[in-house]
Enzyme design. Sequence first.
Site, PDB file in Angstrom:
ATOM      1  N   SER A   1      -0.037   3.646   1.756  1.00  0.00           N
ATOM      2  CA  SER A   1       0.516   2.638   1.012  1.00  0.00           C
ATOM      3  C   SER A   1       1.930   2.887   0.431  1.00  0.00           C
ATOM      4  O   SER A   1       2.267   4.068   0.334  1.00  0.00           O
ATOM      5  CB  SER A   1      -0.369   2.285  -0.302  1.00  0.00           C
ATOM      6  OG  SER A   1       0.238   1.371  -0.719  1.00  0.00           O
TER       7      SER A   1
ATOM      8  N   TYR B   1      -4.732   5.104  -7.804  1.00  0.00           N
ATOM      9  CA  TYR B   1      -4.300   4.532  -6.421  1.00  0.00           C
ATOM     10  C   TYR B   1      -3.140   5.307  -5.698  1.00  0.00           C
ATOM     11  O   TYR B   1      -3.331   5.772  -4.477  1.00  0.00           O
ATOM     12  CB  TYR B   1      -4.084   3.143  -6.299  1.00  0.00           C
ATOM     13  CG  TYR B   1      -4.181   2.569  -5.179  1.00  0.00           C
ATOM     14  CD1 TYR B   1      -5.190   2.261  -4.284  1.00  0.00           C
ATOM     15  CD2 TYR B   1      -2.866   1.911  -4.530  1.00  0.00           C
ATOM     16  CE1 TYR B   1      -5.015   1.793  -2.925  1.00  0.00           C
ATOM     17  CE2 TYR B   1      -2.723   1.664  -3.135  1.00  0.00           C
ATOM     18  CZ  TYR B   1      -3.879   1.397  -2.608  1.00  0.00           C
ATOM     19  OH  TYR B   1      -3.818   0.576  -1.180  1.00  0.00           O
TER      20      TYR B   1
END
Length: 269
Positions: free
Chosen positions: A131, A144
Amino acid sequence: MDSKIVLITGGSSGIGKSIGTYLSKKGYTVYGTTRNIDKYPNFEEFSLLQMDVRNIESISSAFKELLLKEGRVDILINNAGVGITGPIEETPNDEILNVFDTNFNGPINVIKGVLPIMRKQNSGLIINITSIAGYMGLPYRGIYSATKGALGVITESLRMETKDFGIKITTLAPGDFVTNIAAGRYHSPVLKDSPYEIPYKKTLEAIDADVDGGEDPIMVAQMVLKIINTDNPKVHYKVGSFLQKFSITLKKILPSKIYEKILLNHSKL
């Protein structure tokens, strides 16, 4: 030449489903994985296998089934993952461990399962979906970011360890795309009278706005195909809006406090 066999973890929805559907139309033989195959009785886009990336036996069983059906695995796309938001201080430890188990340990477990197969073939491609958030510590998304950043770093190690086996390994870091990720994300609750109540609530609103205004996930699928057709893939790839990709460049060139202020402004903090 026979169609290449592609396995996509977390292939039943979101970016994984988009990648699988796109590659199927391009002539690849695609298998996706899902933790609960019974939830998808009418899934027709491509074949699904049951796999929980947190469970070694589940991974082994899925690979055995795939090898019985196809005899090989040419491409693994480690896409399975979960989201999490919340102040680090107020996020339950079991939720932190679950996200690391899925987003970091999970891909490693699957890679351990596929490496002996690809080594025997003397060929294979592994694409770890990370990501853009993994390139920076984001407020209220730190857990995250940490899982995806760790996956990116360990990919660098894996590339060097497997370079003599004919196996190519890379990462693909998406930015914000319109998917159902928010529905499966763990949100630490906004606690009344918490010192984080107001800024966390503002950040959640900004996160939801970013996802709602995200790009079409077909862009990720198109980048995956580009990587597949690249003889010598780079270590890392990014896909997303210009500003999201440029944010990684800014982090490299700006003083850290100035970059931090940009992130705070974006999150309206």
